[in-house]
Design an enzyme around this catalytic site. Sequence first.
Site, mmCIF file in Angstrom:
data_model
loop_
_atom_site.group_PDB
_atom_site.id
_atom_site.type_symbol
_atom_site.label_atom_id
_atom_site.label_comp_id
_atom_site.label_asym_id
_atom_site.label_seq_id
_atom_site.Cartn_x
_atom_site.Cartn_y
_atom_site.Cartn_z
ATOM 1 N N THR A 192 0.827 -1.214 0.000
ATOM 2 C CA THR A 192 0.000 0.000 0.000
ATOM 3 C C THR A 192 0.860 1.262 0.000
ATOM 4 O O THR A 192 0.456 2.283 -0.557
ATOM 5 C CB THR A 192 -0.988 0.029 1.187
ATOM 6 O OG1 THR A 192 -0.261 0.048 2.420
ATOM 7 C CG2 THR A 192 -1.930 -1.166 1.147
ATOM 8 N N ASN B 12 13.772 4.089 4.303
ATOM 9 C CA ASN B 12 12.911 3.033 4.817
ATOM 10 C C ASN B 12 11.822 3.660 5.668
ATOM 11 O O ASN B 12 12.041 4.686 6.314
ATOM 12 C CB ASN B 12 13.726 2.036 5.653
ATOM 13 C CG ASN B 12 12.953 0.778 5.998
ATOM 14 O OD1 ASN B 12 11.907 0.488 5.402
ATOM 15 N ND2 ASN B 12 13.459 0.029 6.957
ATOM 16 N N THR B 13 10.658 3.039 5.658
ATOM 17 C CA THR B 13 9.596 3.471 6.555
ATOM 18 C C THR B 13 9.486 2.473 7.690
ATOM 19 O O THR B 13 9.617 1.266 7.487
ATOM 20 C CB THR B 13 8.232 3.545 5.849
ATOM 21 O OG1 THR B 13 7.839 2.242 5.455
ATOM 22 C CG2 THR B 13 8.283 4.441 4.639
ATOM 23 N N HIS B 14 9.224 2.986 8.873
ATOM 24 C CA HIS B 14 9.088 2.118 10.052
ATOM 25 C C HIS B 14 7.811 2.515 10.796
ATOM 26 O O HIS B 14 7.606 3.708 11.048
ATOM 27 C CB HIS B 14 10.321 2.282 10.951
ATOM 28 C CG HIS B 14 10.226 1.485 12.205
ATOM 29 N ND1 HIS B 14 10.056 0.113 12.195
ATOM 30 C CD2 HIS B 14 10.240 1.855 13.510
ATOM 31 C CE1 HIS B 14 9.984 -0.321 13.436
ATOM 32 N NE2 HIS B 14 10.093 0.704 14.251
ATOM 33 N N ARG C 105 24.009 -14.949 2.287
ATOM 34 C CA ARG C 105 23.316 -13.669 2.419
ATOM 35 C C ARG C 105 24.075 -12.580 1.639
ATOM 36 O O ARG C 105 23.477 -11.697 1.036
ATOM 37 C CB ARG C 105 23.231 -13.328 3.907
ATOM 38 C CG ARG C 105 22.424 -12.125 4.244
ATOM 39 C CD ARG C 105 20.937 -12.361 4.087
ATOM 40 N NE ARG C 105 20.229 -11.157 4.430
ATOM 41 C CZ ARG C 105 19.091 -11.111 5.081
ATOM 42 N NH1 ARG C 105 18.468 -12.205 5.414
ATOM 43 N NH2 ARG C 105 18.525 -9.944 5.361
#
Length: 201
Positions: free
Chosen positions: A14, A108-110, A66
Amino acid sequence: MTARLVVLVSGSGTNLQALLDATADPAYGATVVAVGADRDGIEGLARAERAGIPTFVLKVKDFDSREAWDAALTDACAAYTPDLVVSAGFMKLVGASFLDRFAGRMLNTHPALSPSFPGMHGPADALEYGVKVTGCTLFVVDGGVDTGPIVAQSAVTVADDDTVESLHERIKVAERAMLVDAVGRMAREGFVVAGRRVRIG
Ligand code: GRF
């Protein structure tokens, strides 16, 4: 000049959709040039495909290490020459090669007000702690977990009858508005990161 965004997703997308809607207006100043994910079959990728935007999927389990996954993710993003990489609900920490390449250009969103409640369970941890106000944070990614210099924050009031789900949904409304506003201003006006301080314009 229109800023080129690569957006990374792991779920419903979203936040990505909010950026796709905003970037439909040329005056916004940015365009989504590719969407990457660490898994397939997610609505975030479907949203990109519906918008005609190229996608790539790199799963950690398909790589020997990784570090190899991180290098492949770095190359996949770099191929689209982004001005900004936006991690929007991307549930992986990127590694050294990615951060080297995109230092100062990955956001980044947190879903919490940093420095409170870093990590995977921001809304649940805030609810459990009993805070009356939480929210969301947009930050420039560094080597820590949700520790990077803060670009923007938005506060959300916790209701007495909130569940983790109801609180997270309300945070996400604020998060989408914060993301669209800040990324647009960064694209149009530029930004400077000086130590922990981020200044737009
Ligand atoms: C957002 O709240 C993000 O901060 C968190 O997961 C959610 C992703 O939502 N890490 P969506 O995939 O953008 O809908």
